[in-house]
Design a protein around this motif. Structure first.
Motif, PDB file in Angstrom:
ATOM      1  N   ARG A  18       0.676  -1.356   0.202  1.00  0.00           N
ATOM      2  CA  ARG A  18       0.375   0.246  -0.233  1.00  0.00           C
ATOM      3  C   ARG A  18       1.035   1.438   0.039  1.00  0.00           C
ATOM      4  O   ARG A  18       0.410   2.152  -0.790  1.00  0.00           O
ATOM      5  CB  ARG A  18      -1.179  -0.073   1.351  1.00  0.00           C
ATOM      6  CG  ARG A  18      -2.029   0.635   1.189  1.00  0.00           C
ATOM      7  CD  ARG A  18      -3.464   1.050   2.272  1.00  0.00           C
ATOM      8  NE  ARG A  18      -2.770   1.119   3.313  1.00  0.00           N
ATOM      9  CZ  ARG A  18      -2.908   1.780   4.878  1.00  0.00           C
ATOM     10  NH1 ARG A  18      -4.849   1.836   4.191  1.00  0.00           N
ATOM     11  NH2 ARG A  18      -2.993   2.016   5.677  1.00  0.00           N
ATOM     12  N   VAL A  19       1.951   1.279   0.683  1.00  0.00           N
ATOM     13  CA  VAL A  19       3.210   2.203   1.251  1.00  0.00           C
ATOM     14  C   VAL A  19       3.648   2.517  -0.379  1.00  0.00           C
ATOM     15  O   VAL A  19       3.393   3.742  -1.402  1.00  0.00           O
ATOM     16  CB  VAL A  19       3.631   2.438   2.293  1.00  0.00           C
ATOM     17  CG1 VAL A  19       4.944   3.525   1.700  1.00  0.00           C
ATOM     18  CG2 VAL A  19       3.350   2.161   3.574  1.00  0.00           C
TER      19      VAL A  19
ATOM     20  N   GLN B 285       8.167   5.974   9.128  1.00  0.00           N
ATOM     21  CA  GLN B 285       7.013   6.270   9.911  1.00  0.00           C
ATOM     22  C   GLN B 285       5.855   5.596  10.150  1.00  0.00           C
ATOM     23  O   GLN B 285       6.529   4.888   9.820  1.00  0.00           O
ATOM     24  CB  GLN B 285       6.417   7.623   8.838  1.00  0.00           C
ATOM     25  CG  GLN B 285       7.151   8.722   8.738  1.00  0.00           C
ATOM     26  CD  GLN B 285       6.413   9.736   8.011  1.00  0.00           C
ATOM     27  OE1 GLN B 285       5.514   9.369   7.029  1.00  0.00           O
ATOM     28  NE2 GLN B 285       7.498  11.035   7.097  1.00  0.00           N
ATOM     29  N   PRO B 286       5.530   4.983  10.981  1.00  0.00           N
ATOM     30  CA  PRO B 286       4.073   4.508  11.180  1.00  0.00           C
ATOM     31  C   PRO B 286       3.666   4.717  10.089  1.00  0.00           C
ATOM     32  O   PRO B 286       2.766   5.450   9.402  1.00  0.00           O
ATOM     33  CB  PRO B 286       3.893   4.335  12.476  1.00  0.00           C
ATOM     34  CG  PRO B 286       4.602   5.909  13.354  1.00  0.00           C
ATOM     35  CD  PRO B 286       5.473   6.752  11.712  1.00  0.00           C
TER      36      PRO B 286
ATOM     37  N   GLU C  76       9.711  -1.291   9.409  1.00  0.00           N
ATOM     38  CA  GLU C  76      10.021  -2.624   9.768  1.00  0.00           C
ATOM     39  C   GLU C  76       8.648  -3.289   8.822  1.00  0.00           C
ATOM     40  O   GLU C  76       9.408  -4.901   9.240  1.00  0.00           O
ATOM     41  CB  GLU C  76       9.708  -2.435  11.173  1.00  0.00           C
ATOM     42  CG  GLU C  76      10.341  -1.512  11.936  1.00  0.00           C
ATOM     43  CD  GLU C  76       9.938  -1.094  13.338  1.00  0.00           C
ATOM     44  OE1 GLU C  76      10.300  -1.416  14.863  1.00  0.00           O
ATOM     45  OE2 GLU C  76       8.423  -0.962  13.352  1.00  0.00           O
ATOM     46  N   VAL C  77       8.426  -2.972   8.214  1.00  0.00           N
ATOM     47  CA  VAL C  77       7.272  -4.099   7.309  1.00  0.00           C
ATOM     48  C   VAL C  77       7.430  -4.293   6.220  1.00  0.00           C
ATOM     49  O   VAL C  77       7.177  -5.204   6.013  1.00  0.00           O
ATOM     50  CB  VAL C  77       5.736  -2.849   6.765  1.00  0.00           C
ATOM     51  CG1 VAL C  77       4.879  -3.292   6.366  1.00  0.00           C
ATOM     52  CG2 VAL C  77       4.746  -1.939   8.585  1.00  0.00           C
TER      53      VAL C  77
ATOM     54  N   PRO D 265      18.534   8.716  13.633  1.00  0.00           N
ATOM     55  CA  PRO D 265      18.643   7.434  12.343  1.00  0.00           C
ATOM     56  C   PRO D 265      18.420   7.966  10.478  1.00  0.00           C
ATOM     57  O   PRO D 265      19.255   7.170  10.055  1.00  0.00           O
ATOM     58  CB  PRO D 265      17.538   6.717  13.131  1.00  0.00           C
ATOM     59  CG  PRO D 265      16.862   7.969  13.180  1.00  0.00           C
ATOM     60  CD  PRO D 265      17.349   8.322  13.932  1.00  0.00           C
ATOM     61  N   ASP D 266      17.793   8.739  10.199  1.00  0.00           N
ATOM     62  CA  ASP D 266      18.133   9.410   8.919  1.00  0.00           C
ATOM     63  C   ASP D 266      19.248  10.599   8.754  1.00  0.00           C
ATOM     64  O   ASP D 266      19.541  10.594   7.697  1.00  0.00           O
ATOM     65  CB  ASP D 266      16.378  10.335   9.401  1.00  0.00           C
ATOM     66  CG  ASP D 266      15.557   9.056   9.196  1.00  0.00           C
ATOM     67  OD1 ASP D 266      15.578   7.554   8.714  1.00  0.00           O
ATOM     68  OD2 ASP D 266      14.831   9.621   9.721  1.00  0.00           O
TER      69      ASP D 266
END
Length: 843
Positions: A12-13, A63-64, A77-78, A390-391
């Motif tokens: 989806r992302v 980002q979540p 993570e996904v 981290p970015d």
């Protein structure tokens, strides 16, 4: 469902990223750059879309994107938990690399010219092509065979090995040292490759050491430029020690660069807002030394930073700010306030900070105004971000002090490096240098007390320790925010400069995205057709019991896919074949159970007892059939590689899950129906007595069948003796290409044209439609040079280009664009050494 849900949210992302990338802005930019050239416009559009898509995904990486109960999962993570598609389904590049142990042995001997040594080395290289023994063992045997009285200690008692190899060391002891050093070099080469690929920006790369010593597997989905990857992987690592600038000394040049970029109209099209620009600037280095006073020449920059803070408060748009400050919009300079709120340049070599996704943009901007900066200034990014940010990467200012522009000290000076602990128990790296390196290091540290010295590998800064005192003995330590594992890895990387361990590509496969999509469609079609046919068959033949088997089958598919996803296994085209085979085997268990139940019913038993005895009596046959197949799958997984392992993985998982669903799920449903006194049927009027009255007397015709079997076996043996086996490229070594034309072609025409290019007739077969062929050739397969692959592809293009109805350029022929429909769709290379190993594994 939970395991598979990660795949859904990842897709989806990525769908949103594609919509963001492929819009009117991208099309407009492509048209402007192409200037009316439609073919060029498509190529440019593809590049722009890919860049924008990558930019979007980098932006949302942390980002979540998936909230479930109290846990939030970021896109990164996904993505790590999604069901991964293999290269044959997704397109990309699969490479097996082999570290040249021969070159390591030669380097350890300090490039000895001893005739016995050089002859043994050459003989070992030739023998390795057809041997399963490791190179060091082969070298030791050849050395002893050529001259039994020769001593390896006389050759390997070099400056680097004098502490481990004595003049009286036996050959066995020397070989042990060589093997340890070779293994260490392989580990360091692996670390370097891992770092390079991470920097290359490939989504979900896979790098792993194989069981065969010195072999490293690299899988990179979505690769568009195989030649660039080959150079990246096969290039030698370059370790350097650089002096650095103080940022305070070069602040005016950055101010000038920012003004120049604004004057030439550098603008920004992104809609990103100026979120906490000044706040970020003040928080990126909490322990920065802000005591040094800023120079007068930096005052305008300091004022601008203050203005930035004011502009943020006033919600000034990012676009307008970026027009006025093109450089500072993406590179936050290392400027920090003191307690009074006045801004000063940070003490040190760090010039500024940028988001990882913006580093290439900063590089482009700096390249446009490189004449503004001093000639002895070089800029390099840190290799990884700090844990707190981290970015974000740091931009470090390196100082060129030599006439030839090279670093004052190279990695060849490092004799040893290892992970250690300082007096306070913090993790550090200690390293030692040879005599010449120690002298240079002494001078370098004496001249830079109070300043930093940057340790740079392949153009990226790994560490930039501050020098406190002169180091006279070539021994020093590097402290930083290291974990034990990171310190061990960095010490390995530091040692990489000491021992050259070139890695060569011995097996390679390139699959274009268009061929990958076609493989997905073909694989899904075969899976869906098989699935529907099995469901229909069971329902029509076994009535209500067939519906139960179908439910168990659907459950089995969910189990199989969920387990694949949770294990991080890769789904390949052979893997889909394994799933299709599993469907048949899953139904086979139900068929055995149902037929036994029907036998019990015909014997006059009641439904409950018939079901109990039917399951009990069917277990032995089900376990027998599935365990033997499971053992086969395990053998395939252990000895196979690549596609064979993909097939074996799905087969093993499928067998276990199918036995569980066939025995357990179906039994639960039957027990539930029996408790509620629901009718259970295992047949219908058409299938009730099918196959019950068939009697064939096989024994009476056994002699005829013996003769028939002997005749068939005899024909097979005669064919094997006179015709022999036709070995594939996996077993013989060579290159294979899948080429698609814009019209139907004859294989003889392709073979004849390529014979003129390669000097020998390649194997040409129709592959799919009449406009697509598979070409296999052994032309210069023994050549390990980096240019060999390019030469073969150039000759391939020269041979077949005349068979195209419409003209095709070499770039169009060899590219791997997602919109490509003709040309070289995939390629595979198998070197002679790995071909022999594959053959032995198959046996």
């Amino acid at each position: 469902l939970f395991q598979l849900s990660f795949t859904f949210f990842a897709k989806r992302v990525e769908s949103k990223a594609r919509k963001f990338a492929n819009n009117e802005v991208a099309v407009k930019q492509a048209k402007e750059l192409a200037k009316g050239n439609s073919a060029l416009e498509l190529t440019i559009l593809d590049s722009i879309v890919k860049a924008r898509e990558s930019y979007y995904l980098d932006s949302v990486a942390n980002q979540p994107v998936y909230n479930i109960l109290v846990r939030k999962y970021t896109y990164k993570e996904v993505k790590e938990r999604e069901l991964v598609l293999g290269l044959d389904l997704k397109g990309g590049m699969n490479v097996t690399m082999e570290v040249s142990v021969a070159d390591i042995v030669k380097a350890l001997s300090d490039n000895s010219t001893n005739p016995v040594f050089t002859e043994a080395l050459q003989n070992a290289i030739e023998k390795q092509k057809n041997s399963q023994e490791d190179f060091v063992t082969l070298f030791g045997k050849e050395f002893e065979r050529i001259d039994p009285n020769a001593q390896l200690a006389a050759i390997f008692n070099t400056v680097d090995l004098k502490d481990r190899v004595k003049f009286n060391s036996t050959n066995a002891e020397v070989l042990k040292v060589i093997r340890e050093e070779a293994n260490g070099a392989i580990d360091r080469t692996y670390n370097i490759l891992l770092t390079r690929i991470d920097r290359f920006g490939v989504v979900s790369p896979n790098v792993q050491k194989l069981q065969t010593a010195g072999r490293i597997l690299v899988e990179m989905p979505g690769i568009k430029d195989p030649e660039r990857v080959r150079k990246l992987l096969q290039g030698s690592a370059q370790l350097e020690f650089w002096e650095t600038y103080q940022f305070a000394d070069i602040v005016p040049f950055f101010e000038d660069a920012n003004k120049r970029l604004a004057s030439i109209g550098e603008t920004v099209t992104d809609s990103t807002k100026l979120d906490n620009l000044a706040a970020d600037t003040t928080s990126q280095v909490s322990n920065a030394d802000t005591t040094q006073l800023a120079k007068d020449t930096a005052s305008s920059l300091l004022d601008k930073i203050s203005d930035t803070s004011a502009a943020t408060k006033q919600q000034k748009s990012f676009e307008k700010y970026a027009q006025e400050n093109p450089l500072y919009a993406y590179l936050n300079p290392a400027i920090f306030p003191d307690k009074s709120g006045k801004y000063f340049p940070a003490q040190g070599a760090t010039c500024g900070y940028a988001m990882i996704k913006d580093t290439s943009r900063v590089n482009d901007l700096l390249a446009k105004v490189k004449n503004v900066f001093p000639r002895d200034l070089r800029l390099a990014w840190t290799v990884k971000p700090e844990k707190t940010r981290p970015d974000v990467l740091e931009l470090v200012a390196l100082k060129v002090t030599s006439r030839d522009g090279k670093a004052p000290l190279g990695g060849n000076a490092v004799v040893d490096a290892r992970q250690d602990y300082d007096a306070n128990g913090n993790v550090e790296i200690t390293m030692s240098m040879n005599n010449e390196g120690a002298k240079t290091w002494k001078r370098l540290t004496a001249d830079n007390i109070g300043n930093q010295i940057a340790i740079v590998l392949d153009g990226y800064v790994y560490s930039a320790p501050r020098v406190n005192d002169e180091i006279p003995n070539g021994r020093s330590s590097i402290s930083g925010n290291f974990s034990i594992e990171e310190a061990q890895d960095l010490s390995n990387i530091l040692k990489a400069g000491k021992l050259p361990a070139p890695a060569r590509i011995v097996q390679e496969e390139v699959v274009g995205p268009s061929l990958g999509r076609e493989s997905i469609n073909a694989g899904l079609f075969s899976f869906i057709v098989a699935f529907i046919l099995v469901l229909l068959y069971m329902s029509l033949y076994y009535n209500r019991a067939g519906h139960v088997a179908d439910l168990a089958l659907v459950t089995n598919i969910f189990f199989l896919m969920g387990i694949l996803s949770s294990l991080g296994a890769v789904l390949t085209l052979p893997g889909i074949a394994g799933i299709v085979l599993t469907l048949g085997m899953a139904v086979d268990a139900n068929v055995i159970i149902y037929e036994r139940i029907k036998e019990e019913l015909r014997a006059g038993k009641g439904m409950r007892l018939a079901i109990t005895d039917g399951y009990k009596n069917a277990y032995s046959a089900i376990i027998d059939g599935n365990v033997t197949t499971l053992l086969t799958g395990i053998v395939l997984y252990i000895f196979g590689s690549g596609p064979i392992q993909g097939f074996a993985t799905t087969l093993i998982i499928g067998i276990i899950s199918s036995v569980f669903t066939a025995i357990f799920i179906s039994r639960i449903i039957f027990e539930h129906w029996l408790k509620r006194s629901k009718p259970i049927t295992f047949d219908n009027s058409l299938t009730r007595n099918a196959f019950t009255n068939i009697h064939i007397d096989f024994i009476s015709i056994r002699k005829i069948l013996y003769w028939a079997s002997c005749i068939v076996i005899g024909i097979g043996i005669i064919s094997l003796v006179f015709k022999g086996l036709s070995y594939g490229v996996d077993f013989t070594g060579g290159r294979t290409f899948v080429v698609r034309f814009d019209q139907d072609v004859k294989t003889n025409d392709v073979r004849e044209l390529l014979s003129k290019q390669f000097g020998e007739a390649p194997e040409v077969k129709t592959f799919g439609g009449n406009n697509q062929v598979k070409i296999t050739t052994k032309y210069i397969i023994e050549n390990d040079s980096r240019t060999a692959d390019s030469v073969v592809e150039a000759k391939l293009y020269a041979g077949v280009r005349g068979l195209y109805k419409s003209p095709i350029t070499q770039e169009q022929f060899t590219s791997d664009s997602e919109t490509k429909t003709i040309g070289r769709l995939s390629s595979q290379k198998v070197g002679p050494t790995i071909a022999d190993d594959i053959k032995q594994g198959a046996v």
